[in-house]
Design an enzyme around this catalytic site. Sequence first.
Site, mmCIF file in Angstrom:
data_model
loop_
_atom_site.group_PDB
_atom_site.id
_atom_site.type_symbol
_atom_site.label_atom_id
_atom_site.label_comp_id
_atom_site.label_asym_id
_atom_site.label_seq_id
_atom_site.Cartn_x
_atom_site.Cartn_y
_atom_site.Cartn_z
ATOM 1 N N ARG A 181 25.404 65.884 33.780
ATOM 2 C CA ARG A 181 26.084 64.590 33.611
ATOM 3 C C ARG A 181 25.661 63.638 34.728
ATOM 4 O O ARG A 181 25.357 62.476 34.488
ATOM 5 C CB ARG A 181 27.599 64.782 33.616
ATOM 6 N N HIS A 197 11.208 48.432 50.833
ATOM 7 C CA HIS A 197 12.235 49.317 51.384
ATOM 8 C C HIS A 197 13.655 48.806 51.095
ATOM 9 O O HIS A 197 14.560 49.584 50.819
ATOM 10 C CB HIS A 197 12.011 49.450 52.893
ATOM 11 N N GLU A 199 16.688 60.298 50.802
ATOM 12 C CA GLU A 199 16.996 60.107 49.373
ATOM 13 C C GLU A 199 17.519 61.406 48.777
ATOM 14 O O GLU A 199 17.273 61.708 47.623
ATOM 15 C CB GLU A 199 15.784 59.567 48.592
ATOM 16 N N ASN A 245 9.450 52.829 46.781
ATOM 17 C CA ASN A 245 9.464 51.957 47.969
ATOM 18 C C ASN A 245 8.175 51.168 48.087
ATOM 19 O O ASN A 245 8.191 49.981 48.394
ATOM 20 C CB ASN A 245 9.635 52.799 49.238
ATOM 21 N N ARG A 301 34.411 64.213 39.829
ATOM 22 C CA ARG A 301 35.822 64.519 39.583
ATOM 23 C C ARG A 301 36.565 64.343 40.905
ATOM 24 O O ARG A 301 35.971 64.489 41.972
ATOM 25 C CB ARG A 301 35.960 65.954 39.065
ATOM 26 N N ASP A 338 17.488 65.221 44.743
ATOM 27 C CA ASP A 338 16.418 64.495 45.442
ATOM 28 C C ASP A 338 15.859 63.457 44.473
ATOM 29 O O ASP A 338 15.514 63.780 43.331
ATOM 30 C CB ASP A 338 15.319 65.468 45.895
HETATM 31 P P1 GH3 Z 1 9.436 63.581 45.084
HETATM 32 O O1 GH3 Z 1 10.737 63.755 45.787
HETATM 33 O O2 GH3 Z 1 9.633 63.252 43.655
HETATM 34 O O3 GH3 Z 1 8.545 64.758 45.289
HETATM 35 O O4 GH3 Z 1 8.712 62.317 45.731
HETATM 36 P P2 GH3 Z 1 9.238 61.421 46.900
HETATM 37 O O5 GH3 Z 1 8.287 60.332 47.103
HETATM 38 O O6 GH3 Z 1 10.644 61.020 46.627
HETATM 39 O O7 GH3 Z 1 9.315 62.459 48.088
HETATM 40 P P3 GH3 Z 1 9.100 62.357 49.636
HETATM 41 O O8 GH3 Z 1 10.046 63.313 50.306
HETATM 42 O O9 GH3 Z 1 7.652 62.560 49.941
HETATM 43 O O10 GH3 Z 1 9.516 60.920 50.062
HETATM 44 C C1 GH3 Z 1 10.818 60.492 50.175
HETATM 45 C C2 GH3 Z 1 10.748 59.021 50.438
HETATM 46 O O11 GH3 Z 1 12.073 58.470 50.464
HETATM 47 C C3 GH3 Z 1 10.122 58.686 51.735
HETATM 48 C C4 GH3 Z 1 10.898 57.527 52.261
HETATM 49 O O12 GH3 Z 1 10.122 56.367 52.286
HETATM 50 C C5 GH3 Z 1 12.022 57.324 51.254
HETATM 51 N N1 GH3 Z 1 13.290 57.149 51.906
HETATM 52 C C6 GH3 Z 1 13.985 58.070 52.626
HETATM 53 N N2 GH3 Z 1 15.117 57.519 53.101
HETATM 54 C C7 GH3 Z 1 15.148 56.248 52.681
HETATM 55 C C8 GH3 Z 1 16.072 55.159 52.856
HETATM 56 O O13 GH3 Z 1 17.111 55.266 53.506
HETATM 57 N N3 GH3 Z 1 15.767 53.971 52.278
HETATM 58 C C9 GH3 Z 1 14.634 53.811 51.544
HETATM 59 N N4 GH3 Z 1 14.417 52.628 50.995
HETATM 60 N N5 GH3 Z 1 13.749 54.799 51.384
HETATM 61 C C10 GH3 Z 1 13.999 55.991 51.935
HETATM 62 MG MG MG Z 2 12.154 62.493 46.632
HETATM 63 MG MG MG Z 3 13.116 64.142 49.642
#
Ligand code: GH3
Ligand code: MG
Ligand code: MG
Length: 301
Positions: free
Chosen positions: A241, A191, A221, A186, A210, A178
């Site tokens: 890695r 975005h 994400e 973002n 691999r 993650d």
């Molecule tokens: P952490 O995981 O470290 O706890 O914080 P975070 O901010 O990454 O966690 P959270 O799950 O709250 O947010 C995930 C964010 O990822 C929210 C969303 O805006 C972003 N995101 C998800 N999918 C995509 C994508 O396809 N493109 C972009 N640009 N952003 C995305």
């Molecule tokens: Mg995250």
């Molecule tokens: Mg997440």
Amino acid sequence: MWYDEAFFRQLLDNLYDGVYFVDHNRVITYWNKGAERLSGFTAAEVIGRGCRDNILVHVDTQGCQLCLEGCPLGSTMADGKERQSEVFMNHKAGHRVPVKVSASPIRNADGVIIGAVEIFRDNSTRTSDQQLIEDLQNMAFLDPLTGLANRRFLQNALQRQLEELHRYGWPFGVLFFDVDHFKLFNDEHGHEVGDAVLKMVSKTMANCSRSFDTVGRWGGEEFVAIIANADQKKILRIADRYRLMIEQSGLVADEGLLRVTVSIGAACAVPTDTVESLLERADALMYQSKRDGRNRVTGEL
Ligand code: GH3
Ligand code: MG
Ligand code: MG
């Protein structure tokens, strides 16, 4: 209304199809732009030459050379009937082009046949259907943003690996990734830049996997890697890695290099696992990495 010859020439040249005329000796007298496009031969190269002169060399699907043995234009001039056939013509570059051909007689004012016209059209629809099937297959298993395997593919692959674990005892593990603080990223960069970073992370993951491992995008994400044939120690080493390579990747931007880090959970499959139970464990271990400060790998004790 009166149209002059130039008008008809222009009209024929604007057709997408190939059109050419032959006289009663099967000498080519006209060759439009569509014919140039489909065959690769220019009008200058073919006008004045016989259509049996080894230029187009139509063959049918059996490989039979029609120019010598069954020229549709020749037959049409002989009996005055229109003909349609599917043949392969010769492109100037050497390859074969599937074309649908229609041949019609040309008559003078007295109704005497003085030549023939052939209209031919790209007939590669079958090949494009094949292409479509392949595209659809890819789309079904490919994440469109990153080009990695998608969640459905990962689920199938995990199921397969579990079956192999049951049948042959081949060990494997799962990494759950993650991206850290990606919402903040973002918010700060937008975005679109976020998407570009996800692509960068995906490329790095694909490049350091691999050949027999599978990496894919679980969603948002979050990414998953299936590490084949590895025990706990090896899985942790591979996970670190990935973590390091992602940390060391940077997207060039006006503000400098944009980097992200990932938190990883690394779980080893056990025979009682299902796809869901295995992923749940990897996900929980990933959350432990978050709690411990992010940009780290957590495995099972
Ligand atoms: P952490 O995981 O470290 O706890 O914080 P975070 O901010 O990454 O966690 P959270 O799950 O709250 O947010 C995930 C964010 O990822 C929210 C969303 O805006 C972003 N995101 C998800 N999918 C995509 C994508 O396809 N493109 C972009 N640009 N952003 C995305
Ligand atoms: Mg995250
Ligand atoms: Mg997440």
